[in-house]
Scaffold this motif. Structure first.
Motif, PDB file in Angstrom:
ATOM      1  N   ASP A 250       0.821  -1.214   0.000  1.00 27.20           N
ATOM      2  CA  ASP A 250       0.000   0.000   0.000  1.00 27.20           C
ATOM      3  C   ASP A 250       0.853   1.262   0.000  1.00 27.20           C
ATOM      4  OD1 ASP A 250       1.072  -0.090   2.522  1.00 27.20           O
ATOM      5  OD2 ASP A 250      -0.828  -0.425   3.561  1.00 27.20           O
ATOM      6  N   THR A 251       2.191   1.115  -0.075  1.00 27.15           N
ATOM      7  CA  THR A 251       3.191   2.183  -0.033  1.00 27.15           C
ATOM      8  C   THR A 251       3.179   2.956   1.285  1.00 27.15           C
ATOM      9  OG1 THR A 251       1.862   3.965  -1.060  1.00 27.15           O
ATOM     10  CG2 THR A 251       3.009   2.455  -2.554  1.00 27.15           C
ATOM     11  N   ILE A 252       2.406   2.463   2.248  1.00 29.57           N
ATOM     12  CA  ILE A 252       2.394   3.056   3.584  1.00 29.57           C
ATOM     13  C   ILE A 252       3.054   2.097   4.564  1.00 29.57           C
ATOM     14  CG2 ILE A 252       0.935   3.913   5.470  1.00 29.57           C
ATOM     15  CD1 ILE A 252      -1.179   4.547   3.315  1.00 29.57           C
ATOM     16  N   ASN A 253       2.499   0.904   4.636  1.00 29.36           N
ATOM     17  CA  ASN A 253       3.083  -0.132   5.483  1.00 29.36           C
ATOM     18  C   ASN A 253       4.159  -0.927   4.750  1.00 29.36           C
ATOM     19  OD1 ASN A 253       1.251  -0.122   8.023  1.00 29.36           O
ATOM     20  ND2 ASN A 253      -0.207  -0.134   6.322  1.00 29.36           N
ATOM     21  N   TYR A 254       3.903  -1.200   3.468  1.00 26.92           N
ATOM     22  CA  TYR A 254       4.827  -2.018   2.681  1.00 26.92           C
ATOM     23  C   TYR A 254       4.953  -1.456   1.272  1.00 26.92           C
ATOM     24  CZ  TYR A 254       3.912  -5.291   6.468  1.00 26.92           C
ATOM     25  OH  TYR A 254       3.776  -5.870   7.709  1.00 26.92           O
ATOM     26  N   THR A 255       6.165  -1.537   0.724  1.00 24.32           N
ATOM     27  CA  THR A 255       6.411  -1.127  -0.653  1.00 24.32           C
ATOM     28  C   THR A 255       6.653  -2.368  -1.506  1.00 24.32           C
ATOM     29  OG1 THR A 255       8.834  -0.968  -0.512  1.00 24.32           O
ATOM     30  CG2 THR A 255       7.556   0.930   0.287  1.00 24.32           C
ATOM     31  N   PHE A 256       7.009  -2.169  -2.765  1.00 22.32           N
ATOM     32  CA  PHE A 256       7.279  -3.285  -3.654  1.00 22.32           C
ATOM     33  C   PHE A 256       8.594  -3.988  -3.322  1.00 22.32           C
ATOM     34  CE2 PHE A 256       4.219  -0.909  -6.241  1.00 22.32           C
ATOM     35  CZ  PHE A 256       3.415  -1.924  -6.717  1.00 22.32           C
ATOM     36  N   PHE A 257       9.469  -3.338  -2.552  1.00 26.36           N
ATOM     37  CA  PHE A 257      10.717  -3.978  -2.153  1.00 26.36           C
ATOM     38  C   PHE A 257      10.496  -4.789  -0.881  1.00 26.36           C
ATOM     39  CE2 PHE A 257      13.759  -0.743  -4.343  1.00 26.36           C
ATOM     40  CZ  PHE A 257      13.470  -1.329  -5.570  1.00 26.36           C
ATOM     41  N   THR A 258      10.862  -6.068  -0.908  1.00 27.14           N
ATOM     42  CA  THR A 258      10.584  -6.980   0.194  1.00 27.14           C
ATOM     43  C   THR A 258      11.497  -6.738   1.392  1.00 27.14           C
ATOM     44  OG1 THR A 258       9.884  -8.643  -1.418  1.00 27.14           O
ATOM     45  CG2 THR A 258      10.354  -9.414   0.826  1.00 27.14           C
ATOM     46  N   GLY A 259      12.787  -6.686   1.152  1.00 24.99           N
ATOM     47  CA  GLY A 259      13.733  -6.390   2.209  1.00 24.99           C
ATOM     48  C   GLY A 259      13.971  -7.506   3.209  1.00 24.99           C
ATOM     49  N   LYS A 260      13.600  -8.735   2.872  1.00 22.19           N
ATOM     50  CA  LYS A 260      13.794  -9.889   3.763  1.00 22.19           C
ATOM     51  C   LYS A 260      13.552 -11.164   2.971  1.00 22.19           C
ATOM     52  CE  LYS A 260       9.136  -8.941   5.419  1.00 22.19           C
ATOM     53  NZ  LYS A 260       8.302  -8.576   6.589  1.00 22.19           N
ATOM     54  N   TRP A 261      13.582 -12.296   3.670  1.00 20.74           N
ATOM     55  CA  TRP A 261      13.300 -13.601   3.063  1.00 20.74           C
ATOM     56  C   TRP A 261      14.231 -13.886   1.875  1.00 20.74           C
ATOM     57  CZ3 TRP A 261       7.615 -11.735   2.754  1.00 20.74           C
ATOM     58  CH2 TRP A 261       7.056 -11.708   4.060  1.00 20.74           C
ATOM     59  N   GLU A 262      15.450 -13.392   1.960  1.00 18.07           N
ATOM     60  CA  GLU A 262      16.478 -13.624   0.948  1.00 18.07           C
ATOM     61  C   GLU A 262      16.148 -13.006  -0.409  1.00 18.07           C
ATOM     62  OE1 GLU A 262      18.525 -17.468   0.843  1.00 18.07           O
ATOM     63  OE2 GLU A 262      17.141 -18.157   2.411  1.00 18.07           O
ATOM     64  N   ALA A 263      15.210 -12.079  -0.455  1.00 19.69           N
ATOM     65  CA  ALA A 263      14.834 -11.441  -1.714  1.00 19.69           C
ATOM     66  C   ALA A 263      15.550 -10.095  -1.844  1.00 19.69           C
ATOM     67  CB  ALA A 263      13.319 -11.233  -1.782  1.00 19.69           C
ATOM     68  N   THR A 264      16.274  -9.926  -2.926  1.00 12.53           N
ATOM     69  CA  THR A 264      16.953  -8.675  -3.215  1.00 12.53           C
ATOM     70  C   THR A 264      16.026  -7.761  -4.026  1.00 12.53           C
ATOM     71  OG1 THR A 264      17.857  -9.437  -5.323  1.00 12.53           O
ATOM     72  CG2 THR A 264      19.126  -9.949  -3.316  1.00 12.53           C
ATOM     73  N   PRO A 265      16.331  -6.467  -4.111  1.00  9.31           N
ATOM     74  CA  PRO A 265      15.529  -5.595  -4.978  1.00  9.31           C
ATOM     75  C   PRO A 265      15.458  -6.107  -6.416  1.00  9.31           C
ATOM     76  CG  PRO A 265      16.873  -4.262  -3.522  1.00  9.31           C
ATOM     77  CD  PRO A 265      17.304  -5.698  -3.315  1.00  9.31           C
ATOM     78  N   GLU A 266      16.531  -6.733  -6.887  1.00  9.03           N
ATOM     79  CA  GLU A 266      16.513  -7.282  -8.235  1.00  9.03           C
ATOM     80  C   GLU A 266      15.539  -8.455  -8.334  1.00  9.03           C
ATOM     81  OE1 GLU A 266      17.260  -7.125 -12.144  1.00  9.03           O
ATOM     82  OE2 GLU A 266      18.013  -5.731 -10.611  1.00  9.03           O
ATOM     83  N   ASP A 267      15.491  -9.302  -7.309  1.00 11.09           N
ATOM     84  CA  ASP A 267      14.503 -10.389  -7.274  1.00 11.09           C
ATOM     85  C   ASP A 267      13.092  -9.817  -7.297  1.00 11.09           C
ATOM     86  OD1 ASP A 267      16.393 -12.509  -7.077  1.00 11.09           O
ATOM     87  OD2 ASP A 267      16.598 -12.137  -4.925  1.00 11.09           O
ATOM     88  N   ASP A 268      12.874  -8.775  -6.502  1.00 10.91           N
ATOM     89  CA  ASP A 268      11.555  -8.139  -6.453  1.00 10.91           C
ATOM     90  C   ASP A 268      11.138  -7.651  -7.835  1.00 10.91           C
ATOM     91  OD1 ASP A 268      11.278  -8.487  -3.680  1.00 10.91           O
ATOM     92  OD2 ASP A 268      12.301  -6.610  -3.254  1.00 10.91           O
ATOM     93  N   LYS A 269      12.016  -6.932  -8.492  1.00 14.55           N
ATOM     94  CA  LYS A 269      11.673  -6.368  -9.799  1.00 14.55           C
ATOM     95  C   LYS A 269      11.394  -7.466 -10.833  1.00 14.55           C
ATOM     96  CE  LYS A 269      15.302  -3.631  -9.610  1.00 14.55           C
ATOM     97  NZ  LYS A 269      16.341  -2.631 -10.002  1.00 14.55           N
ATOM     98  N   LYS A 270      12.177  -8.537 -10.795  1.00 17.41           N
ATOM     99  CA  LYS A 270      11.969  -9.634 -11.742  1.00 17.41           C
ATOM    100  C   LYS A 270      10.597 -10.284 -11.546  1.00 17.41           C
ATOM    101  CE  LYS A 270      16.790 -11.036 -12.490  1.00 17.41           C
ATOM    102  NZ  LYS A 270      17.788 -12.112 -12.247  1.00 17.41           N
ATOM    103  N   HIS A 271      10.181 -10.435 -10.291  1.00 14.67           N
ATOM    104  CA  HIS A 271       8.905 -11.111 -10.026  1.00 14.67           C
ATOM    105  C   HIS A 271       7.715 -10.186 -10.264  1.00 14.67           C
ATOM    106  CE1 HIS A 271      11.552 -14.124  -8.256  1.00 14.67           C
ATOM    107  NE2 HIS A 271      10.520 -14.942  -8.257  1.00 14.67           N
ATOM    108  N   TRP A 272       7.791  -8.939  -9.794  1.00 20.13           N
ATOM    109  CA  TRP A 272       6.679  -8.023 -10.050  1.00 20.13           C
ATOM    110  C   TRP A 272       6.498  -7.796 -11.544  1.00 20.13           C
ATOM    111  CZ3 TRP A 272       3.641  -8.122  -6.300  1.00 20.13           C
ATOM    112  CH2 TRP A 272       4.022  -7.932  -4.968  1.00 20.13           C
ATOM    113  N   ASP A 273       7.601  -7.824 -12.280  1.00 22.80           N
ATOM    114  CA  ASP A 273       7.539  -7.572 -13.713  1.00 22.80           C
ATOM    115  C   ASP A 273       6.784  -8.669 -14.462  1.00 22.80           C
ATOM    116  OD1 ASP A 273       8.207  -5.732 -15.748  1.00 22.80           O
ATOM    117  OD2 ASP A 273       9.833  -7.023 -16.443  1.00 22.80           O
ATOM    118  N   LYS A 274       6.552  -9.803 -13.818  1.00 29.86           N
ATOM    119  CA  LYS A 274       5.773 -10.881 -14.421  1.00 29.86           C
ATOM    120  C   LYS A 274       4.289 -10.509 -14.552  1.00 29.86           C
ATOM    121  CE  LYS A 274       8.757 -14.353 -14.948  1.00 29.86           C
ATOM    122  NZ  LYS A 274       8.934 -15.098 -16.221  1.00 29.86           N
TER     123      LYS A 274
END
Length: 220
Positions: free
Chosen positions: A99-123
């Motif tokens: 919701d960009t208030i509590n959580y953004t598109f970047f996970t920041g945990k669970w072994e997920a890097t910003p690059e992992d985030d972008k690859k998955h959201w881009d699906k």
């Protein structure tokens, strides 16, 4: 708090919604009612194919509750035809609403890097309008208030009805997108040690203001 799981052998009827239950209607321009009233059921498949073979598991999901103020929701996931398990495997998961208030598109945990985030959201095709902004700052300034899709992460916390020796892992988590228009859910499972981009596809199994689901898991 303590969690008690009650399973019923017969299908459970989801009755008319209780007044005061939270919905996403007050948070987004498109109403998710009745899909995120608790409990609510979805059914579909998770593609777990590998280079060696094609495979998909039938999956049922029940939303057990949500707290919009804190961007939180939770539920159970049931995999029905897991080859290494004698019975359907049920897990309890907790979710984060982007919701960009509590959580953004970047996970920041669970072994997920910003690059992992972008690859998955881009699906998700529905993510395309936000791609450049997310690459810049994780989407902190993105306005999702009137967008007809809801982005989430679901993290399985523990097995409900089997032990950890069931042959499955819950080390990863799901990138999830909910469609306001038809109540469908799509997602991709991320775990560095599992087959990449396992796709989750779910549709609502409830009709109108009441309906039936496969099995009932009540968390108290």
């Amino acid at each position: 708090m303590p969690v008690r799981v009650v399973e019923s052998s017969a299908p459970s009827q989801v009755s008319d919604f209780t007044p005061g239950m939270h919905t996403f209607e007050c948070w987004t321009g498109c109403s998710l009612a009745p899909f995120f009233f608790s409990p609510y059921a979805f059914s579909g498949t998770q593609n777990v194919s590998s280079l060696q073979k094609e495979e998909a598991w039938r999956v049922n999901v029940r939303i057990q509750g949500c707290d919009l103020e804190h961007g939180y929701l939770c539920g159970t996931m049931e995999a029905l035809n897991v080859p290494m398990a004698d019975t359907p495997v049920v897990t309890f998961w907790e979710g984060e609403i982007v919701d960009t208030i509590n959580y953004t598109f970047f996970t920041g945990k669970w072994e997920a890097t910003p690059e992992d985030d972008k690859k998955h959201w881009d699906k998700f095709l529905s993510f395309a309008p936000f791609k450049s902004q997310v690459e810049f700052d994780g989407g902190k300034t993105v306005d999702l208030s009137n967008y007809p899709y809801i982005f989430m992460r679901w993290k399985e916390q523990y097995f409900v009805n089997v032990g950890t020796d069931c042959g499955l892992t819950i080390a990863g988590f799901y990138y999830v997108c909910f469609s306001c228009s038809d109540g469908s859910i799509s997602g991709y499972y991320y775990d560095p040690n599992s087959s990449p981009f396992q796709k989750l596809e779910l549709k609502s199994t409830n009709e109108g203001r009441s309906g039936f689901s496969f099995s009932s898991y009540e968390l108290q």
